[in-house]
Design a protein around this motif. Structure first.
Motif, PDB file in Angstrom:
ATOM      1  N   LEU A  81       0.588  -1.581   0.054  1.00 10.17           N
ATOM      2  CA  LEU A  81       0.079   0.031  -0.270  1.00 10.17           C
ATOM      3  C   LEU A  81       0.763   1.071   0.013  1.00 10.17           C
ATOM      4  O   LEU A  81       0.933   2.759  -0.212  1.00 10.17           O
ATOM      5  CB  LEU A  81      -0.938   0.512   1.376  1.00 10.17           C
ATOM      6  CG  LEU A  81      -1.483   1.104   1.547  1.00 10.17           C
ATOM      7  CD1 LEU A  81      -2.860   0.935   0.442  1.00 10.17           C
ATOM      8  CD2 LEU A  81      -2.259   0.949   2.774  1.00 10.17           C
ATOM      9  N   LEU A  82       1.780   1.022   1.309  1.00 10.77           N
ATOM     10  CA  LEU A  82       2.874   2.193   1.219  1.00 10.77           C
ATOM     11  C   LEU A  82       3.323   2.491  -0.683  1.00 10.77           C
ATOM     12  O   LEU A  82       3.828   3.919  -1.272  1.00 10.77           O
ATOM     13  CB  LEU A  82       3.908   2.333   1.797  1.00 10.77           C
ATOM     14  CG  LEU A  82       3.377   2.832   3.384  1.00 10.77           C
ATOM     15  CD1 LEU A  82       4.799   1.970   4.218  1.00 10.77           C
ATOM     16  CD2 LEU A  82       3.726   3.649   3.513  1.00 10.77           C
ATOM     17  N   ALA A  83       4.223   1.219  -0.880  1.00  6.52           N
ATOM     18  CA  ALA A  83       4.978   1.704  -2.313  1.00  6.52           C
ATOM     19  C   ALA A  83       3.724   2.113  -3.285  1.00  6.52           C
ATOM     20  O   ALA A  83       4.227   3.431  -4.171  1.00  6.52           O
ATOM     21  CB  ALA A  83       5.127   0.406  -2.853  1.00  6.52           C
ATOM     22  N   ALA A  84       2.721   1.633  -3.233  1.00  8.01           N
ATOM     23  CA  ALA A  84       1.425   1.783  -4.547  1.00  8.01           C
ATOM     24  C   ALA A  84       1.366   3.551  -4.212  1.00  8.01           C
ATOM     25  O   ALA A  84       0.362   3.957  -5.257  1.00  8.01           O
ATOM     26  CB  ALA A  84      -0.175   1.159  -4.513  1.00  8.01           C
ATOM     27  N   VAL A  85       0.696   4.199  -3.118  1.00  6.00           N
ATOM     28  CA  VAL A  85       0.598   5.510  -2.802  1.00  6.00           C
ATOM     29  C   VAL A  85       1.050   6.304  -2.848  1.00  6.00           C
ATOM     30  O   VAL A  85       1.272   7.569  -3.745  1.00  6.00           O
ATOM     31  CB  VAL A  85      -0.130   5.087  -0.943  1.00  6.00           C
ATOM     32  CG1 VAL A  85      -0.354   6.988  -1.266  1.00  6.00           C
ATOM     33  CG2 VAL A  85      -1.439   5.072  -1.024  1.00  6.00           C
ATOM     34  N   ARG A  86       3.163   5.969  -2.488  1.00  7.40           N
ATOM     35  CA  ARG A  86       3.558   6.594  -2.711  1.00  7.40           C
ATOM     36  C   ARG A  86       3.652   6.722  -4.525  1.00  7.40           C
ATOM     37  O   ARG A  86       4.155   8.301  -4.980  1.00  7.40           O
ATOM     38  CB  ARG A  86       5.081   5.934  -2.145  1.00  7.40           C
ATOM     39  CG  ARG A  86       6.214   6.807  -2.253  1.00  7.40           C
ATOM     40  CD  ARG A  86       7.448   6.013  -2.255  1.00  7.40           C
ATOM     41  NE  ARG A  86       8.695   7.165  -3.567  1.00  7.40           N
ATOM     42  CZ  ARG A  86       9.825   5.996  -3.306  1.00  7.40           C
ATOM     43  NH1 ARG A  86      10.821   5.164  -2.528  1.00  7.40           N
ATOM     44  NH2 ARG A  86      10.766   7.092  -4.124  1.00  7.40           N
ATOM     45  N   GLN A  87       3.421   5.995  -4.960  1.00  7.68           N
ATOM     46  CA  GLN A  87       4.045   6.213  -6.337  1.00  7.68           C
ATOM     47  C   GLN A  87       2.983   6.624  -7.486  1.00  7.68           C
ATOM     48  O   GLN A  87       3.389   7.798  -8.457  1.00  7.68           O
ATOM     49  CB  GLN A  87       3.889   4.837  -7.602  1.00  7.68           C
ATOM     50  CG  GLN A  87       4.437   4.510  -8.959  1.00  7.68           C
ATOM     51  CD  GLN A  87       3.919   3.768  -9.976  1.00  7.68           C
ATOM     52  OE1 GLN A  87       3.171   2.345  -8.802  1.00  7.68           O
ATOM     53  NE2 GLN A  87       4.737   3.132 -10.058  1.00  7.68           N
ATOM     54  N   HIS A  88       1.600   6.898  -6.808  1.00  5.84           N
ATOM     55  CA  HIS A  88       0.590   7.544  -7.614  1.00  5.84           C
ATOM     56  C   HIS A  88       1.167   8.597  -7.268  1.00  5.84           C
ATOM     57  O   HIS A  88       0.890   9.697  -7.561  1.00  5.84           O
ATOM     58  CB  HIS A  88      -0.669   7.017  -7.300  1.00  5.84           C
ATOM     59  CG  HIS A  88      -1.944   7.887  -7.682  1.00  5.84           C
ATOM     60  ND1 HIS A  88      -2.817   7.787  -8.905  1.00  5.84           N
ATOM     61  CD2 HIS A  88      -2.735   9.531  -6.880  1.00  5.84           C
ATOM     62  CE1 HIS A  88      -3.446   8.508  -8.879  1.00  5.84           C
ATOM     63  NE2 HIS A  88      -3.639   9.552  -7.902  1.00  5.84           N
ATOM     64  N   PHE A  89       1.047   8.899  -5.685  1.00 11.19           N
ATOM     65  CA  PHE A  89       0.820  10.423  -5.313  1.00 11.19           C
ATOM     66  C   PHE A  89       1.900  11.452  -5.950  1.00 11.19           C
ATOM     67  O   PHE A  89       1.595  12.035  -6.098  1.00 11.19           O
ATOM     68  CB  PHE A  89       0.755  10.281  -3.614  1.00 11.19           C
ATOM     69  CG  PHE A  89       0.634  11.812  -3.077  1.00 11.19           C
ATOM     70  CD1 PHE A  89      -0.923  12.011  -2.823  1.00 11.19           C
ATOM     71  CD2 PHE A  89       1.700  12.816  -2.925  1.00 11.19           C
ATOM     72  CE1 PHE A  89      -1.009  13.440  -2.074  1.00 11.19           C
ATOM     73  CE2 PHE A  89       0.873  14.238  -2.468  1.00 11.19           C
ATOM     74  CZ  PHE A  89      -0.013  14.227  -1.719  1.00 11.19           C
ATOM     75  N   SER A  90       3.187  10.577  -5.778  1.00 12.62           N
ATOM     76  CA  SER A  90       4.463  11.522  -6.171  1.00 12.62           C
ATOM     77  C   SER A  90       4.376  11.771  -8.017  1.00 12.62           C
ATOM     78  O   SER A  90       3.922  12.338  -8.561  1.00 12.62           O
ATOM     79  CB  SER A  90       5.498  10.166  -5.996  1.00 12.62           C
ATOM     80  OG  SER A  90       5.798  10.380  -4.821  1.00 12.62           O
TER      81      SER A  90
END
Ligand code: GDP
Length: 615
Positions: A81-90
């Motif tokens: 979840l962290l990786a996916a949110v980070r990727q999308h948000f960034s």
């Protein structure tokens, strides 16, 4: 199931956050205080009360993504979840660091987060179904029973109820097998919260209400906290680097009328003034010059001699775009060796370096700036943050504002021979020069000669100071209490309490120290340690604090809250023990001893110390 997700930028502004249940305390603020500000990014996760926090950084944009969940119930998809949110948000919400606008409202990210969360949950679900179908059924049941046991072992209440509920739970457990892992987690969590008793049940109720509310209505973003700044700017910490030399005060009147006192006078007042460390401790402002020079192109000949030393080695690696671990590793290796050579404890140097790597990885390099310059700057900032005291170390200001019913009390502790009595006498000299009336309490009632040593100091120090002693073999806590009472009566405004030197493992003596501290609640408890022994002093300090905690009965035991590092004049430039001690304990270095005369006491200059470490 996660409890909270927070996205904030390094300046402290929360950009977006979502809480699934009411959060007890402020675990994210704790993460900022104990991990980000202390440069402990190398640790994989942080436990705060019942919560576990995991995080990912986007150094390029200066973003931090944090997921918070119950310690006992780690969701299998947290990292995904962290990786996916980070990727999308960034990539989508925050494409470049320049696009950051503190007024921007990120609430439109909420539905996207919901769908990322669902995808992560589904993925974890599918993965675990796959594992389950390939596993032996009796094994999975055994695991469930084991997990349940582990869960109940964590909670005293459930231990009491455990056997009564056992059969019922067994039945529930069989039913659980037909549920998806996510549903199982949810169910176990509810059962766990219910087992925690009234408070837990209420929390679970609130949690469910909250969850229902949030899923039925608009996904709730903590809009009010969007601009909440969760930590003070590091700028304010770094700018507090005032000049720290107080040695120019007028000497006090000396009454040295016997031979021994004259000898003391020679040793403590007329001895050769040690200048060796004045450079390290008092060179204000030069650090800024260094930064200016770092900002320039690496080929500037005029600056080369001034930047000579370890860090020259790395110059010339210019022009890369985005920093990778591979770029950083060889450079960091040399910096680590440099710190260890300066006597920073190896494991602390490792952690420090790892956290600097974590903070730099992925960061875009400025053109014409070498990796060494970037690393040096980051390490300089990290060391400055660690060494800059979080609370005031200005004893004079504290004494001035002491409007309490009794004098201001400072107690000194440490092992034998580290310089406790000398540091006490130096502090006394300092206070007398600032117009205070000081009573010295001779509470080393253990070592023969300790009282006489203090008496001679008192004779040397002159007017305004008096010794309070009850000889040997008395209860040190009672002697200190009598001294404080007497000082109040005679209108002394400061009491300095000398204590017996003791090894950190000597239980009876540690018990006596804990009693003295608990009974008399000194305003400051200073630990005196030698810069010379370096990392042993870290061990001493840690064990002193552990013993003080163990042997005081109250809920808030009085612990060491300041360090005096002595014999700085004997360590050349190996100043690393200061970093190890502050990093390990979080307590500030209040004074540094740089020789044997009364004048050889300094307040620490963070800027100069960092400079010496990075030379
Ligand atoms: P205590 O047993 O902890 O009270 O230690 P003392 O105060 O008796 O000091 C032990 C020795 O260390 C004495 O010879 C002091 O002069 C010496 N000493 C204390 N502080 C310093 C310092 O900052 N530098 C140097 N070079 N010697 C120190």
């Amino acid at each position: 199931m996660i409890d909270q997700f927070v996205i904030f930028e390094k300046g402290g502004t929360v950009l977006w956050s979502r809480s699934f249940v009411p959060i007890k305390g402020d675990p994210v603020a704790m993460l900022v205080r104990s991990v980000l500000l202390e440069d402990r990014l190398s640790i994989p996760e942080l436990n705060v009360n019942n919560y576990t926090l995991r995080w990912q950084l986007d150094n390029q944009r200066g973003l931090i993504f944090v997921v918070v969940f119950q310690k006992q119930l780690p969701p299998p998809y947290a990292d995904d979840l962290l990786a996916a949110v980070r990727q999308h948000f960034s990539n989508v919400e925050f494409p470049t660091a320049e696009s950051f606008n503190p007024d921007r409202d990120f609430s439109s990210f909420s539905p996207t987060f919901e769908s990322i969360l669902k995808t992560s949950e589904r993925k974890a679900d599918a993965a675990s179904k796959l594992t389950r179908t390939s596993a032996q059924p009796h094994k999975s049941k055994a695991k469930n029973v084991k997990n349940r046991k582990l869960l109940s072992e964590d909670t005293p209440d459930s231990q009491q109820n455990g056997s009564a509920d056992e059969h019922q739970n067994e039945g529930e457990n069989n039913a659980e097998d037909s549920l998806s892992p996510e549903e199982q987690l949810k169910r176990r969590r509810e059962a766990f919260l219910a087992r925690r008793g009234g408070r837990g049940r209420r929390t679970a109720g609130v949690a469910n209400r909250e969850r229902t509310k949030q899923t039925s209505a608009e996904p709730s973003t903590d809009a009010s906290s969007r601009k909440k700044v969760i930590r003070p700017s590091t700028k304010s910490i770094q700018t507090d680097l005032a000049s720290l030399d107080f040695s120019e005060g007028k000497p006090t009147d000396i009454v040295a009328d016997d031979r021994e006192a004259r000898k003391f006078r020679e040793q403590y007042l007329d001895g050769p003034r040690n200048k060796a460390y004045d450079d390290i401790l008092n060179s204000e402002g030069e650090g800024d010059e260094d930064h200016d020079e770092d900002d320039e192109s690496d080929g500037d000949d005029t600056n080369q001699s001034r930047t000579a030393g370890l860090f020259n080695y790395f110059k010339g690696l210019a022009g890369m775009r985005s920093l990778t671990r591979a770029d950083l590793n060889p450079v960091m290796e040399k910096f680590r060796d440099g710190l260890v050579a300066k006597n920073v404890a190896k494991d602390i140097a490792d952690k420090l370096i790892e956290s600097v790597v974590a903070s730099l990885e992925g960061k875009t390099m400025e053109s014409m700036t070498s990796v060494s310059t970037i690393v040096r700057r980051a390490l300089d900032e990290a060391l400055t943050r660690i060494l800059t005291p979080r609370q005031s170390t200005d004893i004079l200001a504290e004494i001035a504002s002491n409007k309490g019913a009794r004098p201001y009390v400072i107690a000194y502790c440490g092992v034998n021979g580290v310089g406790k009595s000398t540091s006490l006498a130096k502090t006394c000299y300092y206070l007398l020069n600032h117009g205070h009336k000081v009573m010295i309490a001779a509470c080393d009632t253990f070592r023969a000669g300790a009282v006489e040593q203090l008496r001679t100091h008192v004779k040397c120090l002159g007017r305004g100071v008096e010794l309070f002693d009850r000889g040997y073999g008395k209860d040190a806590a009672a002697v200190a209490a009598d001294a404080i009472r007497k000082a109040k009566e005679l209108k002394y405004n400061v009491v300095l309490v000398d204590t017996a030197g003791r090894m950190q493992d000597n239980e009876p003596l540690m018990r006596a120290l804990a009693k003295l501290v608990e009974v008399n609640r000194p305003d400051r408890l200073f630990f005196v340690g030698e810069a010379l022994v370096g990392n042993d002093a870290v061990d001493q300090l840690t064990k002193f604090n552990a013993a003080l905690t163990d042997h005081q009965s109250g809920a808030s035991p009085r612990l060491i809250d300041g360090i005096i590092l002595t014999k700085f004049d004997t360590i050349d430039d190996k100043v690393g023990a200061a970093v190890s001690m502050v990093y390990t304990t979080g307590q500030p270095i209040v004074f540094i001893g740089i020789g044997q005369t009364y004048m050889d006491l300094r307040r620490m200059n963070t800027r100069s110390l960092v400079k010496a470490l990075l030379k």
